[in-house]
Scaffold this motif. Structure first.
Motif, short mmCIF file in Angstrom:
data_model
loop_
_atom_site.label_atom_id
_atom_site.label_comp_id
_atom_site.label_asym_id
_atom_site.label_seq_id
_atom_site.Cartn_x
_atom_site.Cartn_y
_atom_site.Cartn_z
N GLU A 215 -6.08 -27.82 -43.02
CA GLU A 215 -5.63 -28.85 -44.29
C GLU A 215 -6.48 -28.54 -45.46
OE1 GLU A 215 -3.22 -30.91 -44.56
OE2 GLU A 215 -2.57 -30.38 -42.44
N LEU A 216 -7.85 -28.24 -45.23
CA LEU A 216 -8.84 -27.75 -46.22
C LEU A 216 -8.24 -26.51 -46.92
CD1 LEU A 216 -11.47 -28.22 -47.79
CD2 LEU A 216 -12.68 -26.82 -46.05
N ILE A 217 -7.69 -25.56 -46.07
CA ILE A 217 -7.23 -24.31 -46.71
C ILE A 217 -6.10 -24.59 -47.38
CG2 ILE A 217 -6.07 -22.36 -45.89
CD1 ILE A 217 -7.74 -21.93 -43.42
N LEU A 218 -5.10 -25.36 -47.03
CA LEU A 218 -4.00 -25.96 -47.79
C LEU A 218 -4.37 -26.48 -49.25
CD1 LEU A 218 -1.62 -27.03 -45.00
CD2 LEU A 218 -1.67 -24.86 -46.29
N ASP A 219 -5.40 -27.21 -48.99
CA ASP A 219 -5.97 -28.02 -50.26
C ASP A 219 -6.35 -27.24 -51.30
OD1 ASP A 219 -5.41 -30.33 -48.89
OD2 ASP A 219 -7.62 -31.07 -48.52
N THR A 220 -6.92 -26.14 -50.90
CA THR A 220 -7.55 -24.96 -51.60
C THR A 220 -6.59 -24.31 -52.36
OG1 THR A 220 -9.76 -25.07 -50.39
CG2 THR A 220 -9.32 -23.07 -51.69
N VAL A 221 -5.61 -23.44 -51.68
CA VAL A 221 -4.49 -22.67 -52.05
C VAL A 221 -3.77 -23.44 -52.94
CG1 VAL A 221 -4.97 -20.96 -50.52
CG2 VAL A 221 -3.04 -22.71 -50.07
N CYS A 222 -3.40 -24.73 -52.80
CA CYS A 222 -2.59 -25.35 -53.52
C CYS A 222 -3.28 -26.42 -54.84
CB CYS A 222 -1.85 -26.63 -52.67
SG CYS A 222 -0.70 -25.88 -51.48
N THR A 223 -4.52 -26.33 -54.81
CA THR A 223 -5.02 -26.82 -56.15
C THR A 223 -4.68 -26.30 -57.44
OG1 THR A 223 -7.31 -27.59 -57.09
CG2 THR A 223 -7.01 -25.31 -56.12
N ALA B 114 -20.56 -23.05 -52.42
CA ALA B 114 -22.02 -22.60 -52.19
C ALA B 114 -22.66 -22.99 -53.63
CB ALA B 114 -22.21 -21.47 -51.66
N GLY B 115 -22.06 -24.17 -54.27
CA GLY B 115 -23.29 -24.69 -55.30
C GLY B 115 -22.65 -23.81 -56.66
N GLU B 116 -21.73 -22.75 -56.46
CA GLU B 116 -21.33 -22.29 -57.85
C GLU B 116 -19.78 -22.37 -57.93
OE1 GLU B 116 -20.97 -17.16 -59.09
OE2 GLU B 116 -22.29 -17.95 -57.49
N GLN B 117 -19.57 -22.53 -59.33
CA GLN B 117 -17.88 -22.61 -59.60
C GLN B 117 -17.20 -21.22 -59.61
OE1 GLN B 117 -16.03 -25.45 -59.94
NE2 GLN B 117 -17.85 -26.66 -59.03
N ARG B 118 -16.31 -20.94 -59.00
CA ARG B 118 -15.59 -19.68 -58.91
C ARG B 118 -14.33 -20.05 -59.37
NH1 ARG B 118 -18.66 -15.98 -55.93
NH2 ARG B 118 -20.23 -17.02 -54.74
N PRO B 119 -13.73 -18.74 -60.06
CA PRO B 119 -12.19 -18.97 -60.68
C PRO B 119 -11.25 -19.33 -59.30
CG PRO B 119 -13.28 -17.12 -61.75
CD PRO B 119 -14.23 -17.42 -60.55
N ALA B 120 -10.44 -20.26 -59.49
CA ALA B 120 -9.66 -20.62 -58.35
C ALA B 120 -8.80 -19.48 -57.78
CB ALA B 120 -8.94 -21.86 -59.02
N GLU B 121 -8.34 -18.78 -58.68
CA GLU B 121 -7.51 -17.48 -58.44
C GLU B 121 -8.18 -16.67 -57.41
OE1 GLU B 121 -4.12 -17.22 -58.57
OE2 GLU B 121 -4.12 -19.36 -59.61
N SER C 243 -2.95 -4.34 -62.27
CA SER C 243 -2.41 -4.74 -63.86
C SER C 243 -2.94 -5.92 -64.19
CB SER C 243 -0.90 -5.19 -63.23
OG SER C 243 -0.20 -3.91 -63.13
N ALA C 244 -3.39 -6.83 -63.29
CA ALA C 244 -4.25 -8.23 -63.70
C ALA C 244 -5.18 -7.84 -64.09
CB ALA C 244 -4.24 -8.95 -62.51
N LYS C 245 -6.06 -6.76 -63.69
CA LYS C 245 -7.51 -6.33 -64.13
C LYS C 245 -7.16 -5.82 -65.54
CE LYS C 245 -9.67 -5.41 -59.93
NZ LYS C 245 -10.25 -4.69 -59.05
N ASN C 246 -5.99 -4.98 -65.58
CA ASN C 246 -5.76 -4.51 -67.04
C ASN C 246 -5.23 -5.43 -68.16
OD1 ASN C 246 -6.82 -2.03 -66.25
ND2 ASN C 246 -4.95 -1.18 -65.37
N ARG C 247 -4.92 -6.75 -67.55
CA ARG C 247 -4.37 -7.62 -68.49
C ARG C 247 -2.89 -7.39 -68.83
NH1 ARG C 247 -5.67 -12.15 -67.59
NH2 ARG C 247 -4.69 -12.79 -69.56
#
Length: 289
Positions: free
Chosen positions: A203-211, A219-226, A50-54
């Motif tokens: 803690e790093l995992i929590l930082d990431t999913v709660c950002t 790895a030097g590339e900006q990826r969508p947070a979701e 559904s997310a892919k189909n908007r």
């Protein structure tokens, strides 16, 4: 028919429906019937499509369509059973149905049981929350390691402010989820010299999913947070063990430990099978098996 066994790499050859482990381990959901948990897995599988189909409403919430007829066909059950299972999931607030009328099928919202609605994390007015320093990832050596990790650099992350009680509650919920999914206590028993590293990775995992950032650098590339969050939600204890081994077997200089671990965690679900397969082939070549 007499079916064959699984051999090495064949264990990952199928597509799977994913039923969150927490539905079987968390006391909140222990009384949900197994059939309802299976249905939740089927519903969850449709969320990504559904997310892919908007299929997103005006508030940005993803919804799905799943008719009673389709549920009956997929679960091989009667109309009464399908209706009962949907009501059971509603009773536990794991789904929400809205009637559209005009002979249109109901919209079904599959609820995220990790995040409480009161957190308001999706509200735009809360996007500008304060910034705090994340837990520093100190480089360390466990007994017997030859890892040379120095000159690590850490930057502030756009996480939860100390005064934001709602977001603290969300972080607490995610902590409970990952403590179970990663089998943190068991991993600490298995690796008693690496307990600090395990805590820091958690803690790093929590930082990431709660950002609240829209993108995360991997790895030097900006990826969508979701996308990054979705990958992290697939992590389990085998991935944590894989990252730990990679960390302490590494003999090269790591200048940014946070970025190294983010990349390792992000790639773990994709690379773990090939890694262990190569170890098996190496041991066979060396005559160790």
């Amino acid at each position: 028919m007499d079916y064959d066994y699984f051999y090495e790499e064949e264990s990952e050859q199928f597509a799977f429906y994913r039923i969150p482990k927490v539905l079987f381990t968390d006391e909140r959901f222990r009384r949900i019937s197994t059939s309802a948990k299976v249905l939740y897995g089927l519903l969850l599988d449709r969320v990504s499509l559904s997310a892919k189909n908007r299929w997103v409403d005006e508030q940005g919430r993803v919804y799905i369509y799943y008719t009673l007829e389709s549920i009956q066909a997929d679960l091989l059950c009667a109309n009464e059973k399908a209706t009962k299972l949907l009501k059971e999931l509603e009773r536990y607030r794991l789904i929400e149905r809205t009637v559209q009328g005009l002979c249109k099928p109901n919209r079904i919202y599959v609820k995220n049981f990790i995040r409480s609605r009161k957190t308001g994390l999706r509200n735009h007015e809360n996007r500008e929350s304060g910034v705090t320093n994340s837990v520093s990832l100190e480089s360390r050596k466990s007994n017997g390691n030859n890892t040379d990790i120095t000159k690590t650099e850490y930057s502030d992350t756009d996480l939860i402010s100390s005064g934001d009680e709602n977001r603290m509650e969300e972080r607490k919920a995610y902590r409970e989820y990952f403590m179970d999914a990663l089998a943190i206590e068991l991993m600490k028993e298995r690796y008693p010299y690496d307990t600090d590293a395990i805590d820091e990775i958690l803690e790093l995992i929590l930082d990431t999913v709660c950002t609240s950032r829209k993108t995360i650098g991997i790895a030097g590339e900006q990826r969508p947070a979701e996308v990054v969050k979705s990958r992290f939600m697939k992590l389990d204890s085998s991935h944590l063990e894989f990252v730990l081994k990679g960390l302490f077997e590494n003999t090269t200089l790591v200048r940014n430990m946070k970025q190294y671990l983010l990349a390792a965690l992000y790639n773990a679900p994709l690379t773990i099978n090939n890694y262990y397969k190569s170890l098996v082939h190496h041991d066979m070549a060396e005559g160790n098996i």
